[in-house]
Design an enzyme around this catalytic site. Structure first.
Site, mmCIF file in Angstrom:
data_model
loop_
_atom_site.group_PDB
_atom_site.id
_atom_site.type_symbol
_atom_site.label_atom_id
_atom_site.label_comp_id
_atom_site.label_asym_id
_atom_site.label_seq_id
_atom_site.Cartn_x
_atom_site.Cartn_y
_atom_site.Cartn_z
ATOM 1 N N GLU A 91 5.649 -11.033 13.199
ATOM 2 C CA GLU A 91 5.187 -11.624 14.459
ATOM 3 C C GLU A 91 5.473 -13.118 14.490
ATOM 4 O OE1 GLU A 91 1.234 -11.650 17.314
ATOM 5 O OE2 GLU A 91 1.189 -10.640 15.378
ATOM 6 N N ARG A 151 0.815 -1.218 0.000
ATOM 7 C CA ARG A 151 0.000 0.000 0.000
ATOM 8 C C ARG A 151 0.843 1.258 0.000
ATOM 9 N NH1 ARG A 151 -4.497 -1.662 4.436
ATOM 10 N NH2 ARG A 151 -2.613 -2.426 5.445
#
Length: 200
Positions: A121, A84
């Protein structure tokens, strides 16, 4: 603000009174961010910017704000982070009259590249830039939609410096302040050079 009224979404943004215009415009943009609970997994609230991108006035306003941030940092190029960040960096580059460099996921760029790993993560990922993307005199602002933990931006900063350029700052639509990405970037940037239109 002392020198002008708030600009319209189709006008350019002049920063006055210590970025007061950016703060007020950021509040207008925040209304276009949609919360999606439990995505991509339970307990996570996803910040969906699709409604903002779909609204031409809101998108134009965002480009104005990010462009003002880049001008203030003296940018000669912007680096858009996949994916993005591409959507935001390209129109900012056009408005500022400067170059735009994509920072891509591994395996997407031809020719000689620099590559850096960064932590997610769960596991790791890699970013790349082409080795001839920057000149030593370039001042680069990294652009993305969201600053979360700062790992992706940190890897991009390292890549840009590998290419011989200076990193002038990081500019994002939205900063998730509870994840402390700004603090993480202060070291690599040599101080607080992060600009965010919206802080959550």
């Amino acid at each position: 603000m002392t020198s002008q009224e708030l600009p319209s979404a189709t006008g350019s943004v002049e920063i006055v009174d210590g970025q007061a215009a950016e703060i007020l415009l950021g509040r207008r943009l925040a209304g276009f961010i949609r919360d999606v609970p439990d995505y991509p997994r339970p307990g996570v609230v996803f910040k969906d910017i699709a409604p903002l991108l779909a609204d031409p006035q809101a998108l134009s306003l965002l480009v104005d704000v990010l462009s003002a941030m880049c001008r203030r940092r003296g940018a000669t190029k912007v680096a858009g982070l996949e994916a993005r960040g591409f959507l935001l960096a390209a129109p900012v580059a056009v408005q500022c009259g400067i170059g735009c460099v994509p920072v891509r996921k591994a395996g997407k760029l031809p020719g000689a590249i620099f590559r850096r790993s960064y932590e997610l993560e769960y596991g790791t990922a890699e970013l790349e830039i082409q080795q001839d993307a920057f000149a030593p005199e370039d001042r680069v602002v990294v652009i993305d939609d969201v600053l979360a933990t700062g790992g992706t931006a940190e890897a991009a900063i390292d890549l840009i410096r590998s290419g011989g350029a200076q990193v002038a700052g990081v500019a994002v639509l939205m900063e998730l302040t509870f994840l402390a990405g700004r603090k993480r970037l202060n070291g690599p940037l040599g101080g607080d050079h992060v600009d965010a239109a919206i802080k959550v």
